[in-house]
Design a protein around this motif. Structure first.
Motif, PDB file in Angstrom:
ATOM      1  N   ASN A  39       0.819  -1.215   0.000  1.00 46.18           N
ATOM      2  CA  ASN A  39       0.000   0.000   0.000  1.00 46.18           C
ATOM      3  C   ASN A  39       0.853   1.266   0.000  1.00 46.18           C
ATOM      4  OD1 ASN A  39      -2.751  -1.146   0.097  1.00 46.18           O
ATOM      5  ND2 ASN A  39      -1.956  -2.094   1.942  1.00 46.18           N
ATOM      6  N   GLY A  40       2.100   1.141  -0.436  1.00 42.98           N
ATOM      7  CA  GLY A  40       2.958   2.300  -0.610  1.00 42.98           C
ATOM      8  C   GLY A  40       3.614   2.833   0.647  1.00 42.98           C
ATOM      9  N   ILE A  41       3.623   2.044   1.721  1.00 42.28           N
ATOM     10  CA  ILE A  41       4.245   2.477   2.969  1.00 42.28           C
ATOM     11  C   ILE A  41       5.617   1.813   3.073  1.00 42.28           C
ATOM     12  CG2 ILE A  41       4.029   2.611   5.482  1.00 42.28           C
ATOM     13  CD1 ILE A  41       1.819   4.144   3.918  1.00 42.28           C
ATOM     14  N   GLU A  42       6.660   2.628   3.029  1.00 44.89           N
ATOM     15  CA  GLU A  42       8.025   2.128   3.049  1.00 44.89           C
ATOM     16  C   GLU A  42       8.394   1.542   4.413  1.00 44.89           C
ATOM     17  OE1 GLU A  42      10.258   2.107   0.493  1.00 44.89           O
ATOM     18  OE2 GLU A  42       8.644   2.832  -0.798  1.00 44.89           O
ATOM     19  N   ASP A  78      -5.522   8.610   6.293  1.00 48.49           N
ATOM     20  CA  ASP A  78      -6.511   7.770   5.616  1.00 48.49           C
ATOM     21  C   ASP A  78      -6.036   6.329   5.404  1.00 48.49           C
ATOM     22  OD1 ASP A  78      -4.574   8.356   3.722  1.00 48.49           O
ATOM     23  OD2 ASP A  78      -6.002   8.813   2.125  1.00 48.49           O
ATOM     24  N   TRP A  79      -4.870   5.980   6.002  1.00 46.82           N
ATOM     25  CA  TRP A  79      -4.379   4.602   5.905  1.00 46.82           C
ATOM     26  C   TRP A  79      -5.346   3.699   6.643  1.00 46.82           C
ATOM     27  CZ3 TRP A  79      -2.851   0.875   9.469  1.00 46.82           C
ATOM     28  CH2 TRP A  79      -2.175  -0.237   8.952  1.00 46.82           C
ATOM     29  N   VAL A  80      -5.602   2.511   6.085  1.00 44.69           N
ATOM     30  CA  VAL A  80      -6.490   1.538   6.731  1.00 44.69           C
ATOM     31  C   VAL A  80      -5.797   0.185   6.777  1.00 44.69           C
ATOM     32  CG1 VAL A  80      -8.630   2.707   6.086  1.00 44.69           C
ATOM     33  CG2 VAL A  80      -7.659   0.979   4.554  1.00 44.69           C
ATOM     34  N   CYS A  81      -6.276  -0.660   7.635  1.00 45.42           N
ATOM     35  CA  CYS A  81      -5.769  -2.016   7.757  1.00 45.42           C
ATOM     36  C   CYS A  81      -5.871  -2.712   6.399  1.00 45.42           C
ATOM     37  CB  CYS A  81      -6.592  -2.774   8.803  1.00 45.42           C
ATOM     38  SG  CYS A  81      -6.115  -4.516   8.962  1.00 45.42           S
ATOM     39  N   PRO A  82      -4.775  -3.300   5.928  1.00 44.01           N
ATOM     40  CA  PRO A  82      -4.815  -3.963   4.633  1.00 44.01           C
ATOM     41  C   PRO A  82      -5.659  -5.236   4.597  1.00 44.01           C
ATOM     42  CG  PRO A  82      -2.625  -4.150   5.604  1.00 44.01           C
ATOM     43  CD  PRO A  82      -3.429  -3.265   6.501  1.00 44.01           C
ATOM     44  N   LEU A  83      -6.023  -5.760   5.760  1.00 47.60           N
ATOM     45  CA  LEU A  83      -6.842  -6.969   5.787  1.00 47.60           C
ATOM     46  C   LEU A  83      -8.335  -6.693   5.920  1.00 47.60           C
ATOM     47  CD1 LEU A  83      -4.703  -9.396   7.997  1.00 47.60           C
ATOM     48  CD2 LEU A  83      -4.752  -9.147   5.509  1.00 47.60           C
ATOM     49  N   CYS A  84      -8.686  -5.727   6.784  1.00 40.63           N
ATOM     50  CA  CYS A  84     -10.115  -5.526   7.054  1.00 40.63           C
ATOM     51  C   CYS A  84     -10.585  -4.085   6.869  1.00 40.63           C
ATOM     52  CB  CYS A  84     -10.459  -6.006   8.460  1.00 40.63           C
ATOM     53  SG  CYS A  84      -9.854  -4.935   9.786  1.00 40.63           S
ATOM     54  N   ALA A  85      -9.673  -3.200   6.455  1.00 39.49           N
ATOM     55  CA  ALA A  85      -9.992  -1.792   6.190  1.00 39.49           C
ATOM     56  C   ALA A  85     -10.374  -0.995   7.441  1.00 39.49           C
ATOM     57  CB  ALA A  85     -11.075  -1.661   5.122  1.00 39.49           C
ATOM     58  N   ALA A  86      -9.939  -1.470   8.612  1.00 40.06           N
ATOM     59  CA  ALA A  86     -10.173  -0.718   9.847  1.00 40.06           C
ATOM     60  C   ALA A  86      -9.300   0.537   9.836  1.00 40.06           C
ATOM     61  CB  ALA A  86      -9.842  -1.576  11.060  1.00 40.06           C
TER      62      ALA A  86
END
Length: 61
Positions: free
Chosen positions: A22-25, A36-44
């Motif tokens: 998701n573009g986070i180094e 606006d970053w969210v959990c990559p598994l559940c979008a929390a």
């Protein structure tokens, strides 16, 4: 480094690894993630993450 766990699905965000899909180094602290970053598994949202004690031996880094 600190580890943050999603309270909804258990995903662990570790700054050492980042979230490259998701573009986070790697090396990006949780506090520095975009709002606006969210959990990559559940979008929390970031508010659904809790800091946990890192049990690995990162103290020697």
């Amino acid at each position: 480094m600190k580890i943050y766990v999603c309270e909804l699905c258990g995903y662990e965000y570790n700054a050492k690894n980042g979230d490259e899909e998701n573009g986070i180094e790697p090396g990006t602290d949780f506090e520095d993630l975009p709002s606006d970053w969210v959990c990559p598994l559940c979008a929390a949202s970031k508010e659904d993450f809790e800091e946990v004690e890192n049990s690995s031996d990162d103290s020697q880094e």
